[in-house]
Design an enzyme around this catalytic site. Structure first.
Site, PDB file in Angstrom:
ATOM      1  CD  GLU A   1      -2.751  -1.289   2.235  1.00  0.00           C
ATOM      2  OE1 GLU A   1      -2.428  -1.779   3.442  1.00  0.00           O
ATOM      3  OE2 GLU A   1      -3.883  -1.104   2.201  1.00  0.00           O
TER       4      GLU A   1
ATOM      5  CD  GLU B   1      -3.183  -6.529   3.546  1.00  0.00           C
ATOM      6  OE1 GLU B   1      -3.398  -7.311   2.714  1.00  0.00           O
ATOM      7  OE2 GLU B   1      -2.660  -5.375   3.870  1.00  0.00           O
TER       8      GLU B   1
HETATM    9  C1  3H9 Z   1      -1.133  -5.453   7.041  1.00  0.00           C
HETATM   10  O1  3H9 Z   1      -0.317  -5.112   6.314  1.00  0.00           O
HETATM   11  C2  3H9 Z   1      -2.416  -4.637   7.066  1.00  0.00           C
HETATM   12  C3  3H9 Z   1      -2.350  -3.065   6.166  1.00  0.00           C
HETATM   13  O2  3H9 Z   1      -3.343  -3.142   5.360  1.00  0.00           O
HETATM   14  C4  3H9 Z   1      -2.264  -2.057   7.257  1.00  0.00           C
HETATM   15  C5  3H9 Z   1      -3.208  -1.505   7.858  1.00  0.00           C
HETATM   16  C6  3H9 Z   1      -3.464  -0.522   8.518  1.00  0.00           C
HETATM   17  N1  3H9 Z   1       4.433  -8.050  11.447  1.00  0.00           N
HETATM   18  O3  3H9 Z   1       7.536 -15.920   8.516  1.00  0.00           O
HETATM   19  P1  3H9 Z   1       8.945 -15.749   8.784  1.00  0.00           P
HETATM   20  C7  3H9 Z   1       7.961 -11.984  11.956  1.00  0.00           C
HETATM   21  S1  3H9 Z   1      -1.451  -6.882   7.573  1.00  0.00           S
HETATM   22  C8  3H9 Z   1       5.235  -8.392  12.457  1.00  0.00           C
HETATM   23  O4  3H9 Z   1       9.586 -16.537   9.639  1.00  0.00           O
HETATM   24  P2  3H9 Z   1      10.027 -15.849   6.323  1.00  0.00           P
HETATM   25  C9  3H9 Z   1       7.391 -13.391  12.059  1.00  0.00           C
HETATM   26  O5  3H9 Z   1       6.519 -13.413  13.148  1.00  0.00           O
HETATM   27  C10 3H9 Z   1       0.025  -7.760   7.386  1.00  0.00           C
HETATM   28  N2  3H9 Z   1       6.109  -9.592  12.498  1.00  0.00           N
HETATM   29  O6  3H9 Z   1      10.381 -15.505   7.641  1.00  0.00           O
HETATM   30  C11 3H9 Z   1       8.994 -14.025  12.572  1.00  0.00           C
HETATM   31  O7  3H9 Z   1       9.293 -13.361  13.883  1.00  0.00           O
HETATM   32  P3  3H9 Z   1      10.167 -14.532  14.788  1.00  0.00           P
HETATM   33  C12 3H9 Z   1       0.028  -8.338   5.881  1.00  0.00           C
HETATM   34  C13 3H9 Z   1       6.223 -10.241  11.430  1.00  0.00           C
HETATM   35  O8  3H9 Z   1      11.319 -15.453   5.597  1.00  0.00           O
HETATM   36  C14 3H9 Z   1       9.781 -12.829  11.570  1.00  0.00           C
HETATM   37  O9  3H9 Z   1       9.167 -12.097  11.183  1.00  0.00           O
HETATM   38  N3  3H9 Z   1       1.283  -8.955   6.074  1.00  0.00           N
HETATM   39  C15 3H9 Z   1       5.365  -9.831  10.126  1.00  0.00           C
HETATM   40  O10 3H9 Z   1       9.764 -17.490   6.197  1.00  0.00           O
HETATM   41  C16 3H9 Z   1      10.099 -13.830  10.362  1.00  0.00           C
HETATM   42  O11 3H9 Z   1       9.167 -14.319   9.768  1.00  0.00           O
HETATM   43  C17 3H9 Z   1       1.182 -10.107   5.983  1.00  0.00           C
HETATM   44  O12 3H9 Z   1       0.537 -10.972   6.353  1.00  0.00           O
HETATM   45  C18 3H9 Z   1       4.514  -8.724  10.252  1.00  0.00           C
HETATM   46  N4  3H9 Z   1       3.539  -8.443   9.340  1.00  0.00           N
HETATM   47  O13 3H9 Z   1       8.511 -15.189   5.584  1.00  0.00           O
HETATM   48  C19 3H9 Z   1       2.845 -10.751   5.758  1.00  0.00           C
HETATM   49  N5  3H9 Z   1       5.682 -10.811   9.197  1.00  0.00           N
HETATM   50  O14 3H9 Z   1      11.618 -14.484  13.937  1.00  0.00           O
HETATM   51  C20 3H9 Z   1       3.010 -11.854   6.950  1.00  0.00           C
HETATM   52  C21 3H9 Z   1       6.681 -11.623   9.607  1.00  0.00           C
HETATM   53  O15 3H9 Z   1      10.221 -13.760  16.074  1.00  0.00           O
HETATM   54  N6  3H9 Z   1       4.378 -12.604   6.802  1.00  0.00           N
HETATM   55  N7  3H9 Z   1       6.822 -11.047  10.976  1.00  0.00           N
HETATM   56  O16 3H9 Z   1       9.534 -15.948  14.793  1.00  0.00           O
HETATM   57  C22 3H9 Z   1       4.822 -13.581   5.861  1.00  0.00           C
HETATM   58  O17 3H9 Z   1       4.180 -13.804   5.133  1.00  0.00           O
HETATM   59  C23 3H9 Z   1       6.177 -14.008   6.195  1.00  0.00           C
HETATM   60  O18 3H9 Z   1       6.493 -13.442   7.527  1.00  0.00           O
HETATM   61  C24 3H9 Z   1       7.239 -13.346   5.339  1.00  0.00           C
HETATM   62  C25 3H9 Z   1       8.619 -13.637   5.485  1.00  0.00           C
HETATM   63  C26 3H9 Z   1       7.001 -13.581   3.869  1.00  0.00           C
HETATM   64  C27 3H9 Z   1       7.354 -11.804   5.308  1.00  0.00           C
END
Ligand code: 3H9
Length: 692
Positions: A105, A125
């Site tokens: 975004e 999301e």
């Molecule tokens: C959003 O954006 C809403 C908007 O519209 C705004 C509205 C106002 N936040 O998965 P991994 C942490 S909603 C905080 O193992 P990978 C995760 O917990 C969001 N922390 O790595 C982990 O922590 P730990 C939309 C986050 O390389 C560490 O990062 N976005 C977030 O396999 C490593 O993660 C999503 O839904 C976060 N957003 O994969 C994306 N994301 O090391 C969700 C990750 O302590 N994330 N962490 O266990 C993913 O899909 C994957 O984490 C990503 C990396 C592909 C980014």
């Protein structure tokens, strides 16, 4: 300025870099610093254009999930993005790694977008039960059209650079140096009027294409609310002013945030990341293994081989004789051919993967590997013989794993010299597709072996759950209770299709009887025969499967099982209904009508009950691990969070009231007393976990 955002300069271009490891989530500190940085760059006379980039491995994973459910703190992301869009100086976003959710975004608020060749963009999301909440549902349709926008928002799928360029989501793909090329792009925009998506109209959709997309989203929603809200909001981009629709989007975002579905999906998201972190293994060093051996090239063995080849492991695949080996290699090649036909793989990749495969009939070759996984026929005598043979052939340090689904790992460990190097790695079929692996810790398995199992699963990009040894481990043990309830209900007046429809209504992709037909009733039959010897007389037993199998009703492969199959089309079979009715009448059990809620509650209560026992016995250490197993291995809807989360949220009382009524009618049929006791125990455990 806070250090989560840095400003540097390339002549007249200011580079604003988000640096908030591990994934540059847009936390409150990042939003504040980003807003300050953009405003500062705008006020500086020497700055004439701005690039927004991310430090580290990824641009940003979007909104900070750890802030979700807490009161939102200013500045809010939609406002920060509105300020970015309104900038009189051109702003280019430089995407690398993943630009997800709020990260995407931010780019939609910028005036141009450039991405690295391997970059990925998405609005995921919906996978957290949410919708984009910072203008994404309004700006994306204006940029790429409502049909493509709804596709991305409702599925949450990520798109690569090529597709992003094709659909107009990015303006350029960086050839070599993202930062330099983004600066050049920003410079080229100086002095021009900058396009603002919020001021543009959404291009009209071709009505048939729009309707087809809406139909698809409705069809695939299967009980999830967020995709349906996506239809509503993307439609509003065509009919309402940007500001009005953006306010609606924001409202929908917070409504969804407090929904049970989003809570459940966020529970699964964090469970997936927590499962591999086990305090008791903190001092165990996983082995670094790059070459593995697999014994048995049947359906499981060949699927496991592909899972490892895909992750870059060398694989020695062993079969007893040349013809079985040949068939196994053909199975592996067949799986790759299928990937090529569906466009998921190119031929060069297939050739590279197969080059890592070493098929052989010589067991001695396994001595070169770091881990041997047996995937031979489920027969204890064969497995015990194999363990003895491996004990003679392998160096004492080589890890040995069994892929058994049911057989007793302790017995196998007894047969292997050095039982501390022995563990279970229970893959689910098809093993190259299914994300779950149960890492089974037998009594003497060393922490190092368990840690290695977890590390290997991570390399395979699978979700690993540690389980102790019991009949069926976590998943199949709960499945057995689930299936038993289904059969009890047949005996009390329900029909297979009523149970299947109820459970599909609950969110399972397929009802239990349709699944059994797909897998083959002979599997359940063989297991029943195996357990017959230990079945106690007071154990309730419904022998309907035996009857069906003995009549040749083996399921889909025979054209008839619980259902009839005609060219793959399923229909109820009156002959099966008659068999069930006759059995039910002869059972002496009171007959009744079941509605969908009766069926769902009874099945879920049985699962929760068994889950509670599994926790109580220490087979699973944490309730969320049971949820992961059921969601990733058995199709329990992720948006219900798995049985333990569901019981916790929905209220055990609701589920129990129906289970109890059934038990009162049924006497021994349903284990209510232990159920209540176990649930109390499991709730104490939940409380313990919370306290930790
Ligand atoms: C959003 O954006 C809403 C908007 O519209 C705004 C509205 C106002 N936040 O998965 P991994 C942490 S909603 C905080 O193992 P990978 C995760 O917990 C969001 N922390 O790595 C982990 O922590 P730990 C939309 C986050 O390389 C560490 O990062 N976005 C977030 O396999 C490593 O993660 C999503 O839904 C976060 N957003 O994969 C994306 N994301 O090391 C969700 C990750 O302590 N994330 N962490 O266990 C993913 O899909 C994957 O984490 C990503 C990396 C592909 C980014």
């Amino acid at each position: 300025m806070s250090e989560v955002v840095r400003i540097s300069r390339e002549g007249e271009v200011a580079i604003v870099e988000i640096d908030n490891p591990p994934v540059n989530a847009t936390s409150q500190a990042v939003r504040r610093a980003l807003l300050d940085a953009v405003q500062r760059a705008q006020s500086e006379s020497e700055t004439r254009a701005i690039v927004i980039a991310g430090a580290g491995r990824t641009f940003t994973a979007g909104g900070d999930i750890s802030e979700f459910g807490k009161p939102p703190r200013e500045p809010h992301l939609p406002d920060v993005i509105n300020r970015i869009e309104e900038s009189g100086k051109p702003i280019v976003v430089a995407w690398h790694g993943t630009a997800l959710g709020g990260g995407c975004e931010i780019g939609l608020g910028a005036h141009k977008r450039i991405i690295t060749k391997d970059g990925l963009i998405g609005l995921p999301e919906v996978k957290l039960g949410l919708l984009p909440g910072a203008g994404g549902t309004q700006r994306l349709p204006r940029l790429i059209g409502p049909v493509a926008a709804l596709d991305l928002i409702a599925t949450g799928r990520m798109v690569g650079a090529e597709e992003a360029l094709r659909i107009g989501l990015v303006d350029a793909i960086a050839e070599t140096d993202l930062r330099r090329e983004a600066v050049a792009l920003a410079r080229s925009l100086i002095g021009q009027m900058q396009p603002r998506l919020s001021l543009q109209a959404t291009p009209a959709a071709e009505p048939e294409a729009w309707q087809a997309m809406v139909d698809r989203v409705n069809r695939e929603a299967k009980g999830r609310i967020a995709p349906l809200r996506a239809i509503e909001l993307v439609s509003q981009s065509l009919t309402l002013a940007f500001g009005v629709a953006q306010a609606n989007e924001r409202r929908a975002f917070f409504e969804l945030m407090s929904s049970d579905q989003s809570l459940a999906l966020r529970h699964i998201f964090s469970a997936e990341r927590e499962t591999g972190k086990r305090p008791e293994l903190s001092s165990a060093r996983p082995r670094d293994i790059s070459h593995i051996g697999i014994i048995g090239a049947g359906t499981m063995g060949s699927g496991i081989a592909v899972a490892f080849l895909d992750a870059g492991f060398r694989v020695t695949l062993v079969e007893a004789d040349e013809s079985a080996l040949q068939a196994g290699v053909e199975r592996v090649s067949g799986l790759y051919q299928r990937s090529i036909r569906s466009g998921r793989m190119d031929d060069a990749t297939r050739v590279a993967r197969l080059a890592l495969l070493n098929p052989t009939t010589e067991m001695a070759k396994l001595a070169e590997t770091g881990l041997v996984i047996e995937a031979v026929f489920e027969d204890m005598a064969i497995k015990l013989e194999l363990m003895k043979q491996l004990g003679r052939l392998l160096p004492a340090s080589t890890l040995v794993a069994s892929n058994t689904s049911y057989l007793d790992l302790e017995q196998m460990a007894d047969a292997l010299p050095g039982p501390e190097r022995f563990l279970g790695l229970h893959f689910f079929s098809p093993a190259h597709v299914m994300k779950l692996v149960e890492v089974v810790r037998a009594r003497r398995t060393s922490p190092e072996a368990v840690a290695t199992g977890l590390a290997i699963a991570r390399k395979l990009k699978k979700i690993a759950v540690v389980t102790g040894v019991c009949e069926g481990f976590i998943g199949n043990r709960i499945l057995a209770k689930f299936r038993a309830q289904c059969e009890f209900m047949l005996e009390e007046g329900a029909l297979p299709r009523e149970i299947d429809i109820a459970m599909e209504g609950f969110g399972l992709a397929m009802g239990p009887f349709a699944v059994q037909d797909l897998a083959g009733l002979d599997i359940a039959y063989a297991r029943r025969k195996r357990l017959a010897a230990t079945r106690t007389p007071d154990e309730r037993d419904v022998p309907l499967v035996d009857r069906l199998v003995e009549e040749g009703r083996l399921g889909q492969k025979a054209g008839r099982g619980w259902y009839l199959y005609d060219n793959g089309k399923r229909s109820a079979d009156p002959a099966v209904d008659a068999i069930i009715r006759m059995h039910a009448a002869g059972s002496g059990r009171p007959q009744r009508n079941f509605n969908a809620a009766d069926i769902q509650n009874r099945i879920v209560a049985a699962m929760v009950n068994e889950g509670a026992k599994i926790l109580g016995e220490g087979i699973a250490a944490r309730a969320f691990e049971i949820d992961l197993v059921l969601v990733h291995g058995y199709g329990f809807p992720a948006w219900r969070g798995g049985p333990m989360h569901y019981a916790d949220r929905v209220g055990l009382k609701n589920i129990l009231s129906i289970a109890k009524t059934a038990a009162m009618r049924d006497g021994k049929g349903f284990e209510v007393a232990p159920l209540l006791e176990d649930l109390a125990q499991s709730q104490r455990r939940f409380a313990d976990l919370d306290a930790n």
